[in-house]
Each structure stands twice: as structure tokens, then as C-alpha cells.
Design a protein around this motif. Structure first.
Motif, mmCIF file in Angstrom:
data_model
loop_
_atom_site.group_PDB
_atom_site.id
_atom_site.type_symbol
_atom_site.label_atom_id
_atom_site.label_comp_id
_atom_site.label_asym_id
_atom_site.label_seq_id
_atom_site.Cartn_x
_atom_site.Cartn_y
_atom_site.Cartn_z
ATOM 1 N N PRO A 72 0.857 -1.212 0.021
ATOM 2 C CA PRO A 72 0.180 0.218 -0.082
ATOM 3 C C PRO A 72 0.861 1.327 0.058
ATOM 4 O O PRO A 72 1.836 1.340 0.691
ATOM 5 C CB PRO A 72 -0.863 -0.187 1.263
ATOM 6 N N SER A 76 -4.752 4.302 3.002
ATOM 7 C CA SER A 76 -6.189 4.154 2.474
ATOM 8 C C SER A 76 -6.020 3.401 1.133
ATOM 9 O O SER A 76 -7.041 3.162 0.259
ATOM 10 C CB SER A 76 -6.736 5.536 2.120
ATOM 11 N N ARG A 78 -5.556 0.206 -1.206
ATOM 12 C CA ARG A 78 -6.368 -1.167 -1.121
ATOM 13 C C ARG A 78 -5.342 -2.158 -1.812
ATOM 14 O O ARG A 78 -5.359 -2.271 -3.051
ATOM 15 C CB ARG A 78 -7.627 -1.314 -1.697
ATOM 16 N N GLU A 80 -4.754 -6.100 -1.247
ATOM 17 C CA GLU A 80 -5.416 -7.422 -0.597
ATOM 18 C C GLU A 80 -4.862 -8.640 -0.567
ATOM 19 O O GLU A 80 -5.371 -9.832 -0.334
ATOM 20 C CB GLU A 80 -6.836 -7.795 -1.308
#
Length: 602
Positions: A72, A76, A78, A80
Motif C-alpha cells: 500500500p 487508504s 487497497r 488485498e
């Protein structure tokens, strides 16, 4: 979705085969004896049953899959997945035995390994994989390196241009999903161990280097061979064979031949002599141990160094003793081979796929003649051209790696395949390819297609015309007949060729005892071996035996609770290393037989 995935798998198969055929991807001979950095050890892994790291929701390959190892960029952002916090597996090793949740798992697992390197401008660097089962895609620092199909053969990539000074990130997508068009196909009788199952090396060479070489006994009983430089380069290579001589070969267009006048001492079952060999080019000294033998067929005899031999053997799976899982260490190889030596063997059948180079090298040092085969097994898709290309590629990779291993005596192209036209054509093409690649060894296949005629088991499989040695798998007393009936079985053959009883045996749970007519007892297995040995004594064209099998091994086909428990129980030794009664029955039989036979060839 499954159909789309199969189409993409076929695309990857063809692409990988195309890549592996080019000079840039030729196998690096004797990689472990070159300057290298081992990448073995703990790797971070992500289990990916839905292929989320490779495909988007529309089943199209991603540009930013797990191979990018993204982080990241802000709180904030994303992302995964995270290799840093993921689980770990040890390489080399299979995932099935390292994590309970992966015991039956078939699918994709992503592997990541970070490593440091001081890069030298005058060097080339190669990623070498001993084996990855089954389908692998390799990335270095987020860039695609290449792909490979096949779970038991070695492969390598030139990564000089992708390698960075300092830290590098290697990611491998490994998928062991069975495929009906694969080699082997969906249906087998051994465990589909997934993972990076053999060592990974970062090998360093000069810019111009010896890519490959072959050193063999010539027809004139001298030493001959060839050396191949990478990318058709020119250069000088010095070949030194201790006790034989030394010479410098000028390579002009990538490849050059050589010959020494002196006759070498022969490697034999009783005296497995190996010569110390050094190949030198541009500052790289490659050391090897190479032996010299002749092997041929004369009538119904197998002739080793001009003498008829009887091969007293055992079949072996690449299954680790004392715990099971894929064999990964020298110590595990040594245990298996010591058991075979204790049994009285001079020959081993490495079934049903190429075993590790460590196993082959150790076996030849111990005086074992070796049967090595590719996993053309049961009912693969003989009508599919891509299946044939896959099989041929695995054959080429097997022979390329082990052509200098004097212990290899027989190349096997198949096991228990049906007699149909498409299979005959398929296997005949493989046999022709084998002869082109290596005319110095014998070609065989394990067949189970005998039929009864005039009260005898007649060997008449048309493949017998094309192989040098006929292997026969026969399970009298287990899959047909009673144990006591086997001693009266008689055999006949249409082919004046030697036969090896490549499989014979029965199942037993070690420590389970009872009457000899009770299945799964050691007494039942013993009765089968006693009777089959009497049968073997009456086969006048028999020149070897490799019963099934040295040690119990895992197979998901074998589900009988309290007896099998996911194990094929035909081993002479349990997975815990405990010998069954049949071990000593076979041992006594072998001890009664000489290595050499009176020459019956006419």
C-alpha cells in the motif's frame, strides 16, 4: 469458467514448450557443481484456490497480480495480499506434508523468496529449478521470467538482465492441478505432491560458458564426447579426465566433438568406478564424476560390458522414509538406496517419473543400474498433439540432465498403457526420439497387456517390436489368481528379447498377522512372493525383476480405513522403516542369484 481455465492452461503448455525449445532455455548441465547461491530455505506463500492473484473477476490475466508484490502506498490504499505476513513453507519440499490444510490441496500456491546478490558485469546469472510440480510461472522483480510444464524435470532461465544489484524478489506461481491432457493425466496411483520440490539455485557463469556436454564410451572402447557453448559462441574448452588425459577443444560454432585414445576402466555392478572430470572455459571449472560402460541386448540377454547380467532390483517411488512426502535430502536418498542394497539389489527402477539428480548420482556410485522413466502412465490423451509435445519435452529434459550418468541403463517411455493405435503411434515416436538423443542405452516400457494362449501368458504387445527390453507388470495373487496358483503360471513371448518383471507383488499392513489366505496380512503378501518367485524361476527369457515396491507410499486412491489410510501397502518396508516378512523372502531369492549369467544368446 473451468473450460476457460483449461484453454488457458493449454496456451501456457504450448508457450512453455516453445520457450524451453530455444537456446536461451537449454538446460544448464551439472548446475549444482558450478558457482551458485542456494535459494533453498523458508519462502513466504499465499494459497490461491480461486486464482485471485492471477485473474481478475472476468477471468482475464491481471497486470498487477501477486507477482508484483505490491505494498500500500498510503493507509487508504487497497492491496488485498501481503507476503510479509503470510504463511511460510520450506523449499525444497511439498506443501501437502508441511501444512495440514494443504494435505489434499490441488491448485495454486504463490511462493516468494527475497535474496541479496552482488552483481558482476562480466558474469551471467541463471535461475535453476530442480523440479516444480506441476505448472510454474516465474517472476523476478515483477517481470515475467518464463514458464515450465512438468513436475519432475529440471529447468533454468537466464536472468542476467532482470537481476538487480542488492535485493531481489523472486516469485513463483505453482499449480499442481491435475489435467486430463497432462503428463501424467488426472488418474494416477501416487500422491500429487505440489510445490517447489527440489532445490532452487542462482548459478553464476562467464558470459561465454559451457552450456552442456556429453562424455561417453565410444564403440572403439575409447572416450568420446562433445561440448556445447551458449548461444553458438566460439571459444576454447579444456577437458581433463584424471587417468585418461587432457586436451583443449576449439569450439567454433557452439559445439565441438572430442575423443581420447585411451580405453577407460569400465563401471560395473561390482566395481562402480567413476573418473574425476574437469571442464574449463573462461575461468569456470566444472567438476564431474563420470563412468564408462557398454550396455546392449544380444538375443534374450542384457549385456553389460560384454557380459550377460541378471538385474536384481526393486521399484522405488520418490517418497521420503520416516514421515513421507517428497524426497528432498541426500540423507533420504541414502536410506532408500541402503535398503535396496541390503535387499541384495544391483538395479533400481525409479518409478514413475524422473527422480532427483542426487538420487541418480548416489545410486550409480553404489553400483545400481537404473531404469528411469517419464510419467506416460495409464490412459493419457494419446490423440492430443499438445500431450505428445509435453511428453516429448519431459523425455528430452530427462535425458539431457542424466545422459552423463553411467548408472542409467534403461530409458522407459511408459507404464501400463492400453494397446490402441493412437498409443502405439505416440510411444513409437517417443522411442524414435529417445534413440536420436541417446543411442548408447536401452529403451524399455512396462506393459501389462499379456493374454492367455495355450495355457500360457503370451507377451504380444506390438510395442515389443520397438523396445530393447520388455517390462511386464504382473500381479498374480493380488489382482488375479490365488497366491498358490502363481507358481504354475507359464510365460511365452513373441519377441526374442530380454524381459524384466518390472512389477510383481501384493499389499500388506506391516505388523498385521494372520493366516496366509487373509488379505492385508504379512503372511498373505509372503505367500504371493513365495509363489511368484517359483514362477520367475521358470521364465527362461527373464533377465531382471523389480517388484512393487520398496516402501509403502501415499496414494489418495487407497482409502481403506485402518489398513491403507491413504497408503499403497505393497511396500516391503513400511513408511516408518519397518521391514515386512516379504523383504527377507526377496532378499533370500536375490542372494541365491549371481549378478552375471551364463551367456545364453545365440
Amino acid at each position: 469458467m473451468r473450460q476457460i481455465k483449461n484453454i488457458f492452461i493449454l496456451f501456457l503448455t504450448l508457450r512453455a514448450l516453445a520457450v524451453s525449445a530455444g537456446d536461451a532455455q537449454d538446460l544448464l548441465q551439472n548446475a549444482s557443481n558450478r558457482v551458485h547461491q542456494s535459494l533453498d530455505g523458508t519462502w513466504q506463500i499465499i494459497v490461491d484456490p480461486m486464482e485471485t492473484g492471477y485473474y481478475n473477476h472476468g477471468w482475464k490475466p491481471k497486470k498487477n497480480g501477486y507477482f508484483m508484490d505490491e505494498k500500500p502506498k498510503s493507509v487508504s490504499d487497497r492491496v488485498e495480499y501481503d507476503f510479509d505476513t503470510s504463511d511460510e513453507l520450506y523449499v525444497p519440499g511439498d506443501w501437502n506434508m508441511q501444512a495440514d490444510r494443504l494435505y489434499y490441496y490441488e491448485g495454486t500456491v504463490w511462493y516468494r523468496r527475497k535474496f541479496l546478490i552482488t552483481k558482476e558485469s562480466e558474469k551471467k546469472y541463471h535461475l535453476y529449478f530442480g523440479a516444480v510440480n506441476y505448472r510454474s510461472i516465474v517472476y523476478l522483480n515483477g517481470e515475467l521470467v518464463g514458464e515450465h510444464i512438468g513436475g519432475f524435470t529440471s529447468f533454468n532461465f537466464d536472468v542476467t538482465d532482470l537481476l538487480q544489484e542488492g535485493q531481489n524478489t523472486l516469485i513463483v506461481k505453482v499449480d499442481n492441478t491435475r489435467d486430463k491432457d497432462g503428463v501424467p493425466t488426472i488418474n494416477t496411483d501416487w500422491w500429487n505432491y505440489g510445490g517447489i520440490t527440489r532445490s532452487v539455485l542462482l548459478v553464476e557463469t562467464p558470459q561465454v560458458f559451457v552450456q552442456d556436454y556429453s562424455i561417453q564410451l565410444s564403440k572403439n572402447n575409447t572416450v568420446e564426447g562433445w561440448v556445447k557453448l551458449n548461444n553458438n559462441n566460439a571459444g576454447k574448452v579444456e577437458i581433463a579426465i584424471e587417468g585418461i588425459g587432457k586436451q583443449v577443444v576449439q569450439v567454433k560454432a557452439g559445439k565441438a566433438s572430442f575423443e581420447f585414445d585411451k580405453s577407460p576402466k569400465h563401471w560395473s555392478l561390482d566395481d562402480p568406478y567413476l573418473y574425476q572430470v574437469t571442464l574449463s572455459c573462461n575461468g569456470e571449472n566444472i567438476k564431474d564424476e563420470i563412468g564408462f560402460k557398454s550396455i546392449a541386448v544380444q538375443g534374450q540377454d542384457i549385456m553389460l560390458n560384454g557380459e550377460s547380467v541378471f538385474l536384481k532390483g526393486i521399484s522405488i517411488h520418490e517418497e521420503a522414509p520416516f514421515g513421507t512426502g517428497r524426497v528432498t535430502t541426500r540423507e533420504q536418498c541414502k536410506i532408500l538406496l541402503d535398503w535396496a542394497k541390503e535387499l541384495g539389489c544391483n538395479y533400481i527402477r525409479l518409478a514413475h517419473y524422473p527422480h532427483s539428480e542426487t538420487m541418480v548420482r548416489m545410486a550409480e556410485k553404489m553400483g545400481f543400474l537404473i531404469w528411469s522413466e517419464i510419467p506416460v502412465y495409464w490412459t493419457i490423451n494419446y490423440d492430443n498433439p499438445s500431450t505428445y509435445s509435453n511428453a516429448e519435452n519431459q523425455l528430452v529434459e530427462m535425458i539431457t540432465r542424466d545422459k552423463n550418468r553411467v548408472g542409467i541403463g534403461l530409458w522407459s517411455v511408459a507404464n501400463e498403457t492400453p494397446v490402441i493405435d493412437s498409443r502405439n503411434e505416440f510411444l513409437n515416436k517417443l522411442i524414435k526420439k529417445t534413440r536420436d538423443l541417446d543411442p548408447t542405452r536401452l529403451i524399455c516400457a512396462a506393459l501389462n497387456t499379456q493374454k492367455s494362449k495355450n495355457g500360457k501368458n503370451l507377451i504380444d504387445d506390438p510395442l515389443g517390436e520397438y523396445v530393447d527390453v520388455i517390462g511386464i507388470n504382473s500381479y498374480c495373487g493380488w489382482y488375479g489368481g490365488t497366491p498358490e496358483s502363481c507358481s504354475s503360471w507359464e510365460w511365452a513371448t513373441k519377441f526374442k528379447k530380454p524381459m524384466i518383471m518390472s512389477e510383481v507383488g501384493a499389499g500388506a499392513l506391516q505388523g498385521y498377522h494372520g493366516e496366509e489366505n487373509v488379505r492385508w496380512t504379512e503372511e498373505y503378501q509372503s505367500a504371493v512372493f513365495h509363489s511368484n518367485i517359483e514362477m520367475l524361476k521358470n521364465i527362461d527369457f527373464l533377465r531382471g525383476v523389480s517388484p512393487w515396491i520398496l516402501m509403502d507410499f501415499r496414494s489418495p486412491r487407497r482409502s481403506l480405513k485402518n489398513i491403507q489410510n491413504d497408503f499403497n501397502r505393497k511396500g516391503l518396508i513400511s513408511e516408518q522403516g519397518l521391514k515386512k516378512e516379504s523383504f527377507f523372502i526377496l532378499q533370500n531369492y536375490y542372494n541365491s542369484l549371481p549378478n552375471q549369467m551364463k551367456n545364453t544368446a545365440k
